[in-house]
Structure formats: C-alpha cells, structure tokens
Design an enzyme around this catalytic site. Structure first.
Site, PDB file in Angstrom:
ATOM      1  N   CYS A 187       9.198  11.877  -6.062  1.00 33.02           N
ATOM      2  CA  CYS A 187       8.541  13.074  -5.516  1.00 33.02           C
ATOM      3  C   CYS A 187       9.549  14.153  -5.116  1.00 33.02           C
ATOM      4  CB  CYS A 187       7.672  12.695  -4.322  1.00 33.02           C
ATOM      5  SG  CYS A 187       6.573  11.321  -4.694  1.00 33.02           S
ATOM      6  N   HIS A 202       5.953  18.748  -0.587  1.00 27.92           N
ATOM      7  CA  HIS A 202       5.361  17.773  -1.502  1.00 27.92           C
ATOM      8  C   HIS A 202       3.937  17.474  -1.047  1.00 27.92           C
ATOM      9  CE1 HIS A 202       4.501  14.267  -3.749  1.00 27.92           C
ATOM     10  NE2 HIS A 202       4.804  13.394  -2.794  1.00 27.92           N
ATOM     11  N   ASN A 234      -1.729  13.440  -5.340  1.00 32.26           N
ATOM     12  CA  ASN A 234      -0.267  13.386  -5.275  1.00 32.26           C
ATOM     13  C   ASN A 234       0.287  13.257  -6.698  1.00 32.26           C
ATOM     14  OD1 ASN A 234       2.395  12.484  -5.067  1.00 32.26           O
ATOM     15  ND2 ASN A 234       2.009  11.213  -3.267  1.00 32.26           N
TER      16      ASN A 234
HETATM   17  O1  UT7 Z   1       4.467  10.599  -2.626  1.00 36.22           O
HETATM   18  C1  UT7 Z   1       5.363   9.758  -1.992  1.00 36.22           C
HETATM   19  C2  UT7 Z   1       5.150   9.756  -0.540  1.00 36.22           C
HETATM   20  N1  UT7 Z   1       3.865   9.165  -0.264  1.00 36.22           N
HETATM   21  C3  UT7 Z   1       3.288   9.377   0.889  1.00 36.22           C
HETATM   22  O2  UT7 Z   1       3.829  10.093   1.696  1.00 36.22           O
HETATM   23  C4  UT7 Z   1       2.003   8.648   1.195  1.00 36.22           C
HETATM   24  C5  UT7 Z   1       2.105   8.048   2.583  1.00 36.22           C
HETATM   25  N2  UT7 Z   1       0.966   7.217   2.996  1.00 36.22           N
HETATM   26  C6  UT7 Z   1      -0.274   7.694   3.165  1.00 36.22           C
HETATM   27  O3  UT7 Z   1      -0.554   8.836   2.869  1.00 36.22           O
HETATM   28  C7  UT7 Z   1      -1.269   6.803   3.848  1.00 36.22           C
HETATM   29  O4  UT7 Z   1      -0.625   5.642   4.289  1.00 36.22           O
HETATM   30  C8  UT7 Z   1      -2.495   6.405   2.963  1.00 36.22           C
HETATM   31  C9  UT7 Z   1      -3.343   7.637   2.695  1.00 36.22           C
HETATM   32  C10 UT7 Z   1      -2.002   5.793   1.659  1.00 36.22           C
HETATM   33  C11 UT7 Z   1      -3.361   5.374   3.698  1.00 36.22           C
HETATM   34  O5  UT7 Z   1      -3.796   5.915   4.926  1.00 36.22           O
HETATM   35  P1  UT7 Z   1      -3.529   5.124   6.299  1.00 36.22           P
HETATM   36  O6  UT7 Z   1      -4.118   5.920   7.352  1.00 36.22           O
HETATM   37  O7  UT7 Z   1      -2.055   4.841   6.393  1.00 36.22           O
HETATM   38  O8  UT7 Z   1      -4.366   3.793   6.061  1.00 36.22           O
HETATM   39  P2  UT7 Z   1      -3.927   2.279   6.379  1.00 36.22           P
HETATM   40  O9  UT7 Z   1      -3.297   1.698   5.172  1.00 36.22           O
HETATM   41  O10 UT7 Z   1      -3.199   2.212   7.697  1.00 36.22           O
HETATM   42  O11 UT7 Z   1      -5.347   1.601   6.581  1.00 36.22           O
HETATM   43  C12 UT7 Z   1      -6.208   1.959   7.699  1.00 36.22           C
HETATM   44  C13 UT7 Z   1      -7.477   1.142   7.582  1.00 36.22           C
HETATM   45  C14 UT7 Z   1      -7.258  -0.358   7.433  1.00 36.22           C
HETATM   46  O12 UT7 Z   1      -8.354  -1.014   8.053  1.00 36.22           O
HETATM   47  P3  UT7 Z   1      -8.252  -1.619   9.546  1.00 36.22           P
HETATM   48  O13 UT7 Z   1      -7.135  -2.608   9.477  1.00 36.22           O
HETATM   49  O14 UT7 Z   1      -7.936  -0.451  10.427  1.00 36.22           O
HETATM   50  O15 UT7 Z   1      -9.598  -2.189   9.761  1.00 36.22           O
HETATM   51  C15 UT7 Z   1      -7.297  -0.588   5.954  1.00 36.22           C
HETATM   52  O16 UT7 Z   1      -7.716  -1.891   5.620  1.00 36.22           O
HETATM   53  O17 UT7 Z   1      -8.199   1.528   6.412  1.00 36.22           O
HETATM   54  C16 UT7 Z   1      -8.334   0.405   5.522  1.00 36.22           C
HETATM   55  N3  UT7 Z   1      -8.113   0.895   4.175  1.00 36.22           N
HETATM   56  C17 UT7 Z   1      -9.044   1.474   3.427  1.00 36.22           C
HETATM   57  N4  UT7 Z   1     -10.342   1.723   3.674  1.00 36.22           N
HETATM   58  C18 UT7 Z   1     -11.047   2.361   2.711  1.00 36.22           C
HETATM   59  C19 UT7 Z   1      -6.941   0.880   3.455  1.00 36.22           C
HETATM   60  N5  UT7 Z   1      -7.138   1.463   2.265  1.00 36.22           N
HETATM   61  C20 UT7 Z   1      -8.413   1.831   2.221  1.00 36.22           C
HETATM   62  C21 UT7 Z   1      -9.210   2.473   1.250  1.00 36.22           C
HETATM   63  N6  UT7 Z   1     -10.509   2.732   1.537  1.00 36.22           N
HETATM   64  N7  UT7 Z   1      -8.683   2.871   0.072  1.00 36.22           N
END
Ligand code: UT7
Length: 350
Positions: A126, A274, A306
């Site tokens: 990225c 980005h 992204n």
């Molecule tokens: O391009 C290179 C750089 N990349 C980035 O900068 C991306 C960085 N990361 C992110 O943008 C975020 O981490 C994501 C958008 C990928 C994910 O968002 P998050 O707020 O970090 O979600 P999480 O993985 O912490 O999950 C939160 C909750 C969890 O449930 P509990 O444990 O709180 O009950 C996950 O199981 O959401 C759940 N979850 C989902 N729910 C619905 C994880 N993925 C999903 C999903 N749909 N796809």
C-alpha cells in the site's frame, strides 16, 4: 583508495521534478457489500460501520495488472501531453501481479509503445505508489531518467479468499498512473520512506510458493485433498493489529512528511492518505490537526475499497477530476501497509 586514473562518466539530472499528468482505470463491474456478505456471515451495515466500504470494483478476466496499468498510463500520458517514446522509466507498484517473473512493467511499456524505457516492478504494497514516486523523483534529479511513468495497480480479486471475514470485503481492483518529469520549481518534496519488518506477517500471503508446491506433492503422494486447503494462496491480514499500528504509528508520520517537505499543515490544500479504512483516515486527520480547509480524500474507500498500491493515485486522480484538488495545490500523499512499509511526500497538483 588510490586516486582513479580513468574518470567514470556520470550523469547530471534536473534540479526539480513534478507530476505532469494523472490517469486512472476503474474496472466497470461494481460489487456492492450485499453480494459478498453471505460467504462471510456479515452485513452491509457492519462493513460500512467498521470500514466505510459500501462497494468495490472487481476486474473482469481481460483486465489484468498489465492492461489496467496500460489503460491508466495512456490517460496519464494524454493528460501530461507526453508521448510513449518520451518515457524512459516505467515503474509498476503492485502486490497482485500474478507472475513472479516476468515483471509487469516491461509488458506495460511494450503495450504503450514506450520502447525507450527502463521498466521494473516495485513491491511495497500500500506504500508502493509513494515509494515509486520517490524513486522516480530521485532518478530524474540524478539524471538516469527524464520522464517516468509511476503506476499503482492491483487485482485483488485474483488473491481474495471470499470466505475470509477480514479481507473478503476490504480489497478492490484498479490502477492509476502519474507521469513524472522535469519542472521549473519543486513539484515533489523530499520523501519519507520507512519499514518495520517485525510486523511483516501481519499482512501476508497465506502460504509461500514453496509451501504450495509442498502441499501439492503431499496431495500427489496421498491422493487426498485436505478439505480446508485452497489451491491458491490468498492475502491475509491481522486486521485489528494493523488497525492499531496505522492509528498509533502512522498518524505521526503525517507531521514527519510535512517537516521533511518544509511546509506546515496550513500550507496544504489536499490530504490523500491510503484508503484502508475510513476510521483510520478520520483518526489521522484528527491526530495531525489538519485545518478545516484541507480537502481529505475519503470517497475512494467508500466505492473502490482498499486498492493497496493503486489507492493513493486513484484518490488523487478523482479529486483532480472532480475539481476538488486544483492545479498548483499542495497535496500530502501517504501510503502504509504490508511490509510493514510506509512512504509519503508533498506534491504540487498538476
Ligand atoms: O491496506 C493495508 C492496511 N490495512 C489496514 O489498515 C486495515 C486495518 N484493519 C481494519 O481496517 C479493521 O481491522 C477491519 C475493518 C479489517 C476489521 O474491523 P475491526 O473493527 O478491527 O473488527 P475486528 O476484527 O476487531 O472484529 C470485531 C468484531 C468481532 O466480534 P466480537 O469478538 O466483538 O464479538 C469479530 O468476530 O466483529 C466480528 N467480525 C465481523 N462481523 C461481521 C469480524 N469480521 C467480521 C465481518 N462481519 N466481516
């Protein structure tokens, strides 16, 4: 070391460089969240709330890293008023060119008719476009190039696991290009480039190619295909770790880029970070105390998702097309991601 008796020829380059033109290629096929949520047990609301993404463009079978790069480059060359023959350097930044070799750049140069160009790929994910812009700027000032095509291109649909809840919704396809050349005054600042390999596996291919071969040798020997084995590695990510790294470690880099460029946030007209997650963009704007007048690129994450190396040039090209970034404006560009690697500079909008 003894005094050299035979002097070696050296080149002298141009004092200043600038982006002379921009172009993009956005695949036609629009894929809304509703089309992908079932496979990852998610919802349109969750994806929009956690990332800002509403839809992404996914390339068709005839749209490759090479064809999308060439398409974006033709538009950039026309925009700059530069012919393919004038181009003497082509750099393609990508992590989704599906050929380990040959590189995409020589094929892009061939497709364009840029027969006088050196051509190679650059892998900084990225941060790839901003890295490549720095390399092109250095090459023109050092004299090894005069007109460079700097391209960011990704086709994540080839490396996407539709069942991976962290990545299936986040990545999209597209390409954008900048023509970089000599200028009368500085149009590209000194760049900030960085890397931290301790986080290398936080965004990574799920298996390397030697592991893929090993797995298939096992299958050939046993005659059994493990149910959970995908034939092809996808790109995986430890989402929350990368998110934390981006908002804590990358936000201060905005100030470093300003300091390195010798300007202040008040001098900026445009900020093009980005497009990884709208929450990361908002956190960066807040932490960097960017003044109200600065136009912030945050539309591409909504409808392109992204696009890694393509995200910064796609977003910049869009702001110029929409008249929100005007010729002569100072724009801070910044990319960060797998590697972990980051890069940025302040440029004058063409
Ligand atoms: O391009 C290179 C750089 N990349 C980035 O900068 C991306 C960085 N990361 C992110 O943008 C975020 O981490 C994501 C958008 C990928 C994910 O968002 P998050 O707020 O970090 O979600 P999480 O993985 O912490 O999950 C939160 C909750 C969890 O449930 P509990 O444990 O709180 O009950 C996950 O199981 O959401 C759940 N979850 C989902 N729910 C619905 C994880 N993925 C999903 C999903 N749909 N796809």
């Amino acid at each position: 070391m003894s005094e050299p008796t035979t002097p070696l020829a050296q080149r002298r380059g141009h004092e200043f460089t600038a982006i002379l033109g921009l172009g993009d290629h956005r695949p036609e096929r629009i894929v809304p969240n509703s089309e992908i949520v079932e496979a990852i047990d998610s919802s349109d609301e969750w994806i929009k709330e956690r990332s800002g993404i509403a839809s992404r463009r996914l390339a068709g079978p005839d749209e490759t890293i090479v064809t999308m790069s060439a398409s974006a480059s033709r538009a950039a060359l026309e925009n700059a008023g530069i012919t393919p023959e004038q181009v003497d350097l082509v750099i393609v930044a990508s992590v989704t060119h599906p050929w380990q070799t040959p590189a995409a750049a020589p094929m892009v140069a061939d497709a364009l008719g840029a027969t006088n160009a050196a051509a190679y790929d650059l892998g900084a994910a990225c941060a790839g476009f901003c890295y490549a812009l720095a390399v092109a700027d250095d090459a023109i000032r050092a004299g090894s190039a005069t007109h460079a095509l700097v391209i960011g291109a990704e086709k994540f649909s080839d490396f996407r696991d539709p069942h991976d809840r962290t990545t299936a919704f986040i990545f999209g396809d597209g390409a954008a290009a900048a023509v970089v050349g000599p200028a009368d005054s500085p149009g590209i600042s000194a760049s900030v480039l960085g890397a931290d390999g301790t986080g290398a596996m936080q965004i990574a291919q799920t298996r390397d190619w030697t592991r893929v071969r090993h797995d298939w040798e096992q299958i050939a020997a046993s005659g059994e295909v493990p149910a959970d084995l995908s034939p092809f590695p996808s790109i995986g990510m430890e989402g929350p770790s990368v998110f934390r790294w981006a908002v804590t470690k990358m936000a201060p880099v905005v100030q470093q880029i300003l300091d390195t460029a010798g300007v202040t946030a008040d001098d900026l007209a445009v900020f093009v970070p980005h497009q990884a997650n709208v929450r990361i963009i908002d956190a960066m704007v807040k932490r960097a105390h960017l003044p109200e007048h600065v136009v912030v690129a945050r539309d591409d994450i909504v409808d392109m998702a992204n696009t890694s190396a393509a995200s910064v040039p796609l977003a910049l090209t869009r702001l110029v097309r929409e008249g929100r970034a005007k010729s002569g404006d100072l724009a801070l560009l910044m990319g960060f991601g797998a590697g972990l690697a980051w890069a940025g500079q302040v440029v004058r909008v063409p």
